[in-house]
Scaffold this motif. Structure first.
Motif, PDB file in Angstrom:
ATOM      1  N   MET A   1      -1.372   6.401  89.231  1.00  0.00           N
ATOM      2  CA  MET A   1      -1.086   7.172  88.038  1.00  0.00           C
ATOM      3  C   MET A   1      -2.416   7.691  87.491  1.00  0.00           C
ATOM      4  O   MET A   1      -3.410   6.983  87.487  1.00  0.00           O
ATOM      5  N   THR A   2      -2.405   8.892  86.993  1.00  0.00           N
ATOM      6  CA  THR A   2      -3.612   9.453  86.393  1.00  0.00           C
ATOM      7  C   THR A   2      -3.356   9.739  84.925  1.00  0.00           C
ATOM      8  O   THR A   2      -2.273  10.170  84.526  1.00  0.00           O
ATOM      9  N   LEU A   3      -4.375   9.470  84.135  1.00  0.00           N
ATOM     10  CA  LEU A   3      -4.302   9.720  82.702  1.00  0.00           C
ATOM     11  C   LEU A   3      -5.601  10.386  82.300  1.00  0.00           C
ATOM     12  O   LEU A   3      -6.678   9.804  82.446  1.00  0.00           O
ATOM     13  N   PHE A   4      -5.531  11.627  81.856  1.00  0.00           N
ATOM     14  CA  PHE A   4      -6.700  12.423  81.491  1.00  0.00           C
ATOM     15  C   PHE A   4      -7.677  12.534  82.659  1.00  0.00           C
ATOM     16  O   PHE A   4      -8.888  12.461  82.493  1.00  0.00           O
ATOM     17  N   THR A   6      -8.201  10.383  85.034  1.00  0.00           N
ATOM     18  CA  THR A   6      -8.697   9.087  85.497  1.00  0.00           C
ATOM     19  C   THR A   6      -7.558   8.350  86.181  1.00  0.00           C
ATOM     20  O   THR A   6      -6.462   8.244  85.639  1.00  0.00           O
ATOM     21  N   THR A   7      -7.835   7.837  87.362  1.00  0.00           N
ATOM     22  CA  THR A   7      -6.824   7.078  88.082  1.00  0.00           C
ATOM     23  C   THR A   7      -6.765   5.653  87.525  1.00  0.00           C
ATOM     24  O   THR A   7      -7.794   4.993  87.380  1.00  0.00           O
ATOM     25  N   LEU A   8      -5.560   5.218  87.197  1.00  0.00           N
ATOM     26  CA  LEU A   8      -5.367   3.877  86.647  1.00  0.00           C
ATOM     27  C   LEU A   8      -4.671   3.001  87.687  1.00  0.00           C
ATOM     28  O   LEU A   8      -3.690   3.411  88.287  1.00  0.00           O
ATOM     29  N   ALA A  11      -3.685  -3.224  86.889  1.00  0.00           N
ATOM     30  CA  ALA A  11      -4.251  -4.034  85.805  1.00  0.00           C
ATOM     31  C   ALA A  11      -4.559  -3.167  84.584  1.00  0.00           C
ATOM     32  O   ALA A  11      -4.344  -3.595  83.436  1.00  0.00           O
ATOM     33  N   GLN A  12      -5.043  -1.973  84.805  1.00  0.00           N
ATOM     34  CA  GLN A  12      -5.345  -1.096  83.680  1.00  0.00           C
ATOM     35  C   GLN A  12      -4.079  -0.630  82.981  1.00  0.00           C
ATOM     36  O   GLN A  12      -4.037  -0.524  81.755  1.00  0.00           O
ATOM     37  N   ILE A  13      -3.045  -0.366  83.767  1.00  0.00           N
ATOM     38  CA  ILE A  13      -1.762   0.026  83.174  1.00  0.00           C
ATOM     39  C   ILE A  13      -1.185  -1.135  82.363  1.00  0.00           C
ATOM     40  O   ILE A  13      -0.694  -0.950  81.239  1.00  0.00           O
ATOM     41  N   LEU A  16      -3.085  -1.413  79.149  1.00  0.00           N
ATOM     42  CA  LEU A  16      -2.699  -0.342  78.235  1.00  0.00           C
ATOM     43  C   LEU A  16      -1.349  -0.631  77.584  1.00  0.00           C
ATOM     44  O   LEU A  16      -1.171  -0.457  76.374  1.00  0.00           O
ATOM     45  N   VAL A  17      -0.404  -1.093  78.386  1.00  0.00           N
ATOM     46  CA  VAL A  17       0.918  -1.446  77.846  1.00  0.00           C
ATOM     47  C   VAL A  17       0.788  -2.598  76.849  1.00  0.00           C
ATOM     48  O   VAL A  17       1.420  -2.595  75.783  1.00  0.00           O
ATOM     49  N   GLY A  18      -0.046  -3.583  77.168  1.00  0.00           N
ATOM     50  CA  GLY A  18      -0.258  -4.705  76.259  1.00  0.00           C
ATOM     51  C   GLY A  18      -0.863  -4.262  74.929  1.00  0.00           C
ATOM     52  O   GLY A  18      -0.454  -4.722  73.862  1.00  0.00           O
ATOM     53  N   LEU A  19      -1.849  -3.377  74.993  1.00  0.00           N
ATOM     54  CA  LEU A  19      -2.452  -2.869  73.763  1.00  0.00           C
ATOM     55  C   LEU A  19      -1.459  -2.073  72.921  1.00  0.00           C
ATOM     56  O   LEU A  19      -1.421  -2.196  71.698  1.00  0.00           O
TER      57      LEU A  19
END
Length: 70
Positions: A1-4, A6-8, A11-13, A16-19
């Protein structure tokens, strides 16, 4: 998945969901806290009004009626 751009990875996803979940929880808690504070202020005002009305009625009966308006 890319966000802005940046490939996520997983663990990063998950982070992000946790935050976002934590932010949502804090917003709910803040709303309830503000509601409780508003309710408590209104309850205190009503309680003071009742107490003032009771003591005011009792003082009116005790007060001497002397003077130009009494």
């Amino acid at each position: 998945m890319t966000l802005f751009g940046t490939t996520l990875d997983g663990a990063q996803i998950a982070g992000l969901v946790g935050l976002l979940a934590t932010l949502a929880l804090w917003l709910i808690v803040l709303g309830r806290e503000r509601g409780y504070a508003k309710w408590f202020r209104q309850w205190e005002a009503d309680r003071k009004a009742r107490l003032d009305a009771e003591t005011g009625a009792a003082q009116d009966q005790k007060r001497d009626r002397t003077g130009p308006w009494g």
